[in-house]
Scaffold this motif. Structure first.
Motif, short mmCIF file in Angstrom:
data_model
loop_
_atom_site.label_atom_id
_atom_site.label_comp_id
_atom_site.label_asym_id
_atom_site.label_seq_id
_atom_site.Cartn_x
_atom_site.Cartn_y
_atom_site.Cartn_z
N ALA A 1 0.93 -1.15 0.06
CA ALA A 1 0.09 0.05 -0.10
C ALA A 1 0.85 1.48 -0.09
O ALA A 1 1.96 1.27 0.36
CB ALA A 1 -0.83 0.02 1.24
N ALA A 2 0.25 2.42 -0.45
CA ALA A 2 0.93 3.68 -0.64
C ALA A 2 0.06 4.44 0.80
O ALA A 2 -1.22 3.99 0.99
CB ALA A 2 0.84 4.46 -1.68
N PHE A 3 0.62 5.05 1.45
CA PHE A 3 0.09 5.95 2.65
C PHE A 3 0.16 7.47 2.45
O PHE A 3 1.27 7.79 2.17
CB PHE A 3 0.66 5.60 4.02
N ALA A 4 -0.96 8.08 2.60
CA ALA A 4 -0.96 9.43 2.39
C ALA A 4 -0.82 10.26 3.52
O ALA A 4 -1.17 9.81 4.58
CB ALA A 4 -2.37 9.75 1.77
N ASP A 5 -0.02 11.26 3.40
CA ASP A 5 0.22 12.01 4.60
C ASP A 5 -1.06 12.77 4.98
O ASP A 5 -1.65 13.54 4.15
CB ASP A 5 1.32 13.35 4.34
N PRO A 6 -1.66 12.69 6.31
CA PRO A 6 -2.80 13.18 6.37
C PRO A 6 -2.92 14.72 6.18
O PRO A 6 -4.02 15.40 5.95
CB PRO A 6 -3.03 12.89 8.02
N SER A 7 -1.69 15.58 6.27
CA SER A 7 -1.65 16.93 6.17
C SER A 7 -1.77 17.25 4.65
O SER A 7 -1.71 18.34 4.20
CB SER A 7 -0.61 17.57 6.66
N GLY A 8 -1.79 16.22 3.71
CA GLY A 8 -2.14 16.51 2.21
C GLY A 8 -0.74 16.83 1.64
O GLY A 8 -0.25 16.89 0.36
#
Ligand code: NDP
Length: 277
Positions: free
Chosen positions: A96-103
């Motif tokens: 999986a790739a994880f997105a930074d919650p801050s965008g």
């Protein structure tokens, strides 16, 4: 006789997408399979699909757990050996790739995501291969890794750390292939482009946004020349080919790109130069 009769396969990340389609296909073609993921509910759906396709429940082993944890990897190996007595095929698919919650994207992404991305997409593969190695040598087995065109050679700017992890996985494929072919164990890899699975929602996109993203790329042939995302079944077919010595026995340490042309696409031919001149 079915292609994978008497074969035993572990398919990581088989509660969804490419892993699920692979487990279903291998089981349909005679393999005993260990399916695994963190969600027991989604694994139940995988099992239902296998049974619907004529598989037998005694040929399915289910392990619920987080693959980044050593205990889960140990459980995968131990329960497969207890249930089926050997391991012939290891498909390292979970990822999986994880997105930074801050965008934030690219190099400014939180450094903790670097660790998370490498732990799942690379370290867990290394650890599981270490644990399966003696059993794969005993069976003269086959490993298929699931990489990504995000590994390069072109840059992958949104999810830089994910691309780095997959590039590491490609080098692991090559090095392992040479080390293990001395024991008649083959190692190969598939490198998909955009495939319609749960991948984008796992990144954090709501369903609707994931669909819109797929449609956007599909409608731009400079992104996907084939004009559509791939299907998990198409990737499963390639994985099964690479797991089958009779079909692909002379392919060693290769990463086969399956991306509808994305990695070959250049923006220049998609612009109408006659309008500019
Ligand atoms: P999905 O999100 O549909 O499936 C991912 C699978 O990985 C799920 O079964 C998930 O299970 C499992 N997984 C994720 N994290 C963990 C974890 N910590 N422990 C155990 N299992 C885990 O995506 P895909 O089917 O698309 O992804 C499969 C592979 O294909 C990945 O390696 C991905 O990087 C690669 N890929 C995908 C592309 C695409 O466009 N779809 C393109 C290129 C490569 P659960 O949620 O139950 O834990």
């Amino acid at each position: 006789m079915a292609r994978f009769s008497n074969k035993v396969a572990i398919v990581t990340g088989s509660s969804s997408g490419i892993g699920r389609s692979t487990a279903v296909l291998l089981a349909k073609e005679g393999a005993k399979v260990t399916v695994t993921g963190r969600s027991s509910e989604k694994l139940r759906d995988t099992v239902d699909e296998i049974l619907k396709d004529g598989g037998k429940s005694e040929n399915i082993n289910i392990v619920v757990g987080d693959l980044t944890e050593s205990e889960c990897q140990d459980d995968l190996v131990k329960s497969t050996l207890e249930r089926f007595g050997k391991i012939d095929i290891l498909v390292n698919n979970a990822g999986a790739a994880f997105a930074d919650p801050s965008g934030v994207i690219g190099i400014a992404t939180n450094i903790n995501l670097f660790d998370d991305m490498l732990k799942l997409n690379l370290r867990s593969v290394v650890e599981l291969v270490q644990k399966c190695r003696p059993h794969l040598i005993a069976s003269k087995g086959d490993i298929v890794n699931v990489s990504s065109i995000a590994a390069g050679p072109q840059p992958f700017v949104y999810y830089t750390f994910y691309g780095i992890a997959k590039a590491g996985l490609d080098q692991l494929t090559r090095s392992l292939a040479i080390e293990l072919i001395a024991h008649d164990v083959r190692v190969n890899s598939v490198s998909p482009g955009l495939i319609s699975t749960g991948f984008l929602t796992a990144v954090g996109m709501p369903n609707e946004m994931a669909k819109k993203t797929e449609n956007y790329y599909a409608s731009h042939r400079d992104c996907i020349p084939a004009g559509r995302p791939g299907t998990p079944e198409e990737i499963a077919t390639l994985i099964a080919f690479l797991a089958d010595k009779n079909s692909s026995g002379f392919i060693i340490g290769q990463s086969i790109v399956i991306d509808g042309g994305t990695s070959l696409a250049l923006a220049m031919p998609s612009h109408d130069l006659s309008k500019a001149l």
